[in-house]
Scaffold this active site. Structure first.
Site, PDB file in Angstrom:
ATOM      1  N   LYS A  79      79.600  22.007  23.592  1.00 48.87           N
ATOM      2  CA  LYS A  79      78.771  20.962  23.441  1.00 48.87           C
ATOM      3  C   LYS A  79      79.557  19.799  23.699  1.00 48.87           C
ATOM      4  O   LYS A  79      79.070  18.422  24.029  1.00 48.87           O
ATOM      5  CB  LYS A  79      78.042  20.859  22.470  1.00 48.87           C
ATOM      6  CG  LYS A  79      77.179  21.881  22.152  1.00 48.87           C
ATOM      7  CD  LYS A  79      76.045  22.367  23.052  1.00 48.87           C
ATOM      8  CE  LYS A  79      74.837  21.391  23.014  1.00 48.87           C
ATOM      9  NZ  LYS A  79      73.592  21.918  23.727  1.00 48.87           N
ATOM     10  N   SER A 111      76.174  32.605  18.075  1.00 43.94           N
ATOM     11  CA  SER A 111      75.521  32.581  19.175  1.00 43.94           C
ATOM     12  C   SER A 111      76.570  33.363  20.351  1.00 43.94           C
ATOM     13  O   SER A 111      75.940  33.744  21.350  1.00 43.94           O
ATOM     14  CB  SER A 111      75.130  31.111  19.755  1.00 43.94           C
ATOM     15  OG  SER A 111      76.250  30.323  20.061  1.00 43.94           O
TER      16      SER A 111
HETATM   17  C1  LIG Z   1      76.871  27.386  18.900  1.00 44.40           C
HETATM   18  C2  LIG Z   1      76.022  27.219  19.788  1.00 44.40           C
HETATM   19  N1  LIG Z   1      75.579  28.146  20.755  1.00 44.40           N
HETATM   20  C3  LIG Z   1      74.593  27.942  21.628  1.00 44.40           C
HETATM   21  C4  LIG Z   1      73.926  26.453  21.762  1.00 44.40           C
HETATM   22  C5  LIG Z   1      73.125  26.475  23.013  1.00 44.40           C
HETATM   23  O1  LIG Z   1      73.452  25.683  24.382  1.00 44.40           O
HETATM   24  P1  LIG Z   1      72.627  24.959  25.169  1.00 44.40           P
HETATM   25  O2  LIG Z   1      72.118  23.787  24.389  1.00 44.40           O
HETATM   26  O3  LIG Z   1      73.255  24.657  26.127  1.00 44.40           O
HETATM   27  O4  LIG Z   1      71.252  25.931  25.467  1.00 44.40           O
HETATM   28  C6  LIG Z   1      74.628  25.727  21.241  1.00 44.40           C
HETATM   29  C7  LIG Z   1      74.050  24.099  21.199  1.00 44.40           C
HETATM   30  O5  LIG Z   1      74.120  23.290  20.289  1.00 44.40           O
HETATM   31  C8  LIG Z   1      75.563  25.755  20.171  1.00 44.40           C
HETATM   32  O6  LIG Z   1      75.890  24.764  19.230  1.00 44.40           O
END
Ligand SMILES: Cc1ncc(COP(=O)(O)O)c(C=O)c1O
Length: 321
Positions: free
Chosen positions: A49, A282
């Protein structure tokens, strides 16, 4: 890759992006196909991010929506806030992060250390501590808008600002293309704002229309797939918010995948144990989804995924207990 050997950079924000990519050959042992992981924890805020934080601020400076001395405010699960805290520190803006109490405490600490003001919003009465639901996000949204008005601030708006998509379209996707030499078949991502998915899918499809792009959602909340939402409370911090995503162009989605908490945590633990890659929930969701594809729909494929952030952000949870 960026060459750090021959220059002194004029700020840590200039180290954002150009992250390494690693073949997960230990994880895929016994399976036909490959998984290539882009290690986004190499960014200065230890997550992908940082990329959008820099892009949104740069665009806002250029189009005049962010003026010198103005405060920046954003709703965040922590990673966008950390990126914004870094970019704002370097560029001299005050930054206010508005976050649910359901997110891990490391994130708030880190943002504070980086000079941000952190406003924590209580979870909804029906929510489970440590599991941020769509309802929780709605509460954080209300508080964010209140603060924006009160302070005459610039809101980064990661769920709709074009920078959320452009950072990945112009940089992440181009890096993926050059690191793989275009030699891959599938891109997948667990969506939060969907900016990574949307930006990468758009550019990668332009470069090779045959690339298949899968969007990953929590098992109990396959909202974008149009499935029934049986459990909006999941542990996959950073995404799976059970809401429509304005940044995501549905025509770029080849298919949907779901991952449950256990699968994501098991995959994150395997990433750490077998590949030495210490990542968050994630990233585990992405790895679990990629393994599922290799076992089922995409046998033999070469799959690109992102390792979204560092496991250090989850030491207060039971992910690595
Ligand atoms: C740890 C983590 N994984 C996945 C995402 C998702 O990414 P995106 O917002 O590009 O879909 C985020 C977004 O804040 C995140 O902080």
């Amino acid at each position: 890759m960026r060459d750090y050997n021959h220059s002194i950079l004029e700020g840590v924000h200039l180290t954002i992006g150009q992250t390494p990519m690693v073949r997960l050959s230990r994880l895929t042992r016994g399976l036909a196909g490959d998984i290539y992981a882009k290690l986004e924890y190499f960014n200065p805020g230890f997550s992908k991010k940082d990329r959008i934080a820099l892009k949104i601020v740069e665009i806002a400076e250029q189009d005049g929506s962010l003026l010198p001395g103005q405060t920046v405010v954003e709703l965040t699960s922590g990673n966008t806030g950390t990126g914004l805290a870094i970019v704002c520190a370097v560029k001299g803006y005050k930054f206010v992060a508005v976050m649910s109490r359901g997110n891990s405490v490391e994130r708030a600490r880190m943002m504070k250390a980086l000079g941000a003001e952190v406003v924590l919003v209580d979870q909804a009465p029906s929510s489970v501590p440590g599991q941020v639901s769509g309802e929780d996000i709605a509460l954080v949204e209300q508080e964010t808008e209140r603060i924006v008005l009160e302070r005459g601030a610039f809101r980064a708006h990661q769920f709709q600002h074009p920078g959320s998509l452009l950072a990945h379209e112009e940089h992440t996707a181009e890096e993926i293309w050059s690191q793989t030499g275009g030699e891959f078949d599938v891109f997948l991502d667990f969506a939060g704002s969907g900016g990574t998915f949307a930006g990468c899918a758009k550019r990668l499809r332009e470069l090779n229309p045959a690339i298949r792009c899968y969007l990953v959602e929590p098992a109990g909340a396959p909202k974008l797939a149009g499935g029934s939402v049986t459990n909006p409370n999941h542990r996959l911090q950073g995404g799976g918010y059970n809401m429509e995503l304005p940044l995501v162009d549905r025509s770029l989605i080849t298919g949907f995948l779901t991952v449950d908490d256990e699968e994501a945590m098991e995959a994150a633990r395997r990433l750490a144990r077998e590949e030495g890659i210490f990542a968050g929930f994630s990233s585990g969701a992405n790895a679990a989804a990629a393994l599922k594809l290799l076992r089922e729909r995409e046998k033999g494929a070469r799959i690109v995924m992102s390792v979204n952030d560092s496991g250090l952000k989850y030491l207060s949870t039971d992910l690595y207990e």
